[in-house]
Design an enzyme around this catalytic site. Structure first.
Site, PDB file in Angstrom:
ATOM      1  CD  GLU A 167      -5.514   2.212  -2.790  1.00 36.35           C
ATOM      2  OE1 GLU A 167      -6.641   2.103  -2.350  1.00 36.35           O
ATOM      3  OE2 GLU A 167      -4.489   2.214  -2.072  1.00 36.35           O
ATOM      4  CG  HIS A 176      -1.972   1.025   1.191  1.00 35.44           C
ATOM      5  ND1 HIS A 176      -1.718   2.333   1.500  1.00 35.44           N
ATOM      6  CD2 HIS A 176      -3.293   0.964   0.852  1.00 35.44           C
ATOM      7  CE1 HIS A 176      -2.846   3.034   1.361  1.00 35.44           C
ATOM      8  NE2 HIS A 176      -3.810   2.217   0.969  1.00 35.44           N
TER       9      HIS A 176
HETATM   10  C1  PEP Z   1      -6.915   3.194   0.581  1.00 38.22           C
HETATM   11  O1  PEP Z   1      -6.039   3.851   1.104  1.00 38.22           O
HETATM   12  O2  PEP Z   1      -6.748   1.999   0.314  1.00 38.22           O
HETATM   13  C2  PEP Z   1      -8.165   3.857   0.255  1.00 38.22           C
HETATM   14  C3  PEP Z   1      -8.831   3.419  -0.757  1.00 38.22           C
HETATM   15  O3  PEP Z   1      -8.538   4.905   1.085  1.00 38.22           O
HETATM   16  P1  PEP Z   1      -9.804   5.890   0.954  1.00 38.22           P
HETATM   17  O4  PEP Z   1     -10.972   5.083   0.424  1.00 38.22           O
HETATM   18  O5  PEP Z   1     -10.037   6.382   2.330  1.00 38.22           O
HETATM   19  O6  PEP Z   1      -9.410   6.956  -0.012  1.00 38.22           O
END
Ligand code: PEP
Length: 224
Positions: A150, A93
């Site tokens: 992400e 992550h």
């Molecule tokens: C994450 O960090 O995996 C994530 C998706 O966070 P958020 O949904 O809070 O943006």
């Protein structure tokens, strides 16, 4: 119809009591669904024992795994220690890369340990080049792995990427590593449908909105 994954990442949150309340009130309504949807809940390690009765309702995952086998590695949770409890593990992550200095090489060692133990790795990337390195370091990843894309600006910010942009990047990643690709970053019950409709997105990763069981359920219902 494509298979979808909805992953809840609790991060570093919840006492045992809070986790117990969440577990007891989380009743995802997936009756009448026409699609194959896998819900993956990723609490903290010490919460896992609370989830003995989750069978059939959702899958369990963890947020990290040791790059080493079991042994003299104080504080580390090895894949062998949890392989009977979880089906998935998140790896790399962006918060682990940022705050714990995890490199692509370390991520790849963790992926190897997970694969050896039969745990499906979900590797988080914020740019396609990380997927490229992963593919070069662990070609076997593509046999059972998943990628959670992400973009950094979208994590926990309340501003998600657009489904179109996320799909474009997922398309690049898919050309490199042809595995299911999830989008993560400020996904809520209000915007989730846009993401799961996109060609190269096979689901979503959810941080903040997974901490409240009702909000997470609403998000799942929006997908169903
Ligand atoms: C994450 O960090 O995996 C994530 C998706 O966070 P958020 O949904 O809070 O943006």
């Amino acid at each position: 119809m494509k298979k979808l994954f909805i992953l809840g990442n609790w991060k570093s949150n919840k006492t045992m009591e809070e986790a117990r309340v969440w577990e007891q009130s989380f009743m995802p309504d997936i009756a009448g669904r026409t699609q194959d949807i896998t819900i993956i809940v990723c609490p903290a390690f010490h919460h896992l024992t609370l989830f003995a009765n989750h069978k059939g309702r959702y899958a369990l995952g963890i947020q990290d795994i040791s790059p080493y086998e079991s042994g003299a590695f104080t504080g580390a949770i090895s894949a062998a220690m949890v392989k009977d409890m979880v089906t998935y593990t998140m790896i790399g992550h962006s918060e682990r890369r940022k705050y714990f200095g995890e490199t692509d090489e370390l991520v790849s060692e963790k992926v190897k340990r997970a694969l050896d133990a039969g745990i499906r790795p979900i590797v988080c990337v914020s740019e396609p080049v990380q997927a490229e390195r992963l593919h070069a370091l662990v070609p076997a990843f593509s046999e059972s792995g998943l990628i959670l894309y992400e973009p950094l600006f979208a994590i926990g910010s309340g501003t998600s990427d657009s489904p179109e942009n996320a799909n474009k990047t997922a398309g690049f990643i898919h050309d490199i590593v042809p595995v299911p690709i999830l989008y993560g970053g400020s996904v809520t019950h209000e915007n989730v449908q846009g993401f799961v409709r996109e060609e190269y997105l096979s689901g979503v990763g959810v941080g903040g909105a997974s901490l409240d069981p009702k909000k997470f359920q609403a998000l799942i219902s929006a997908v169903v």
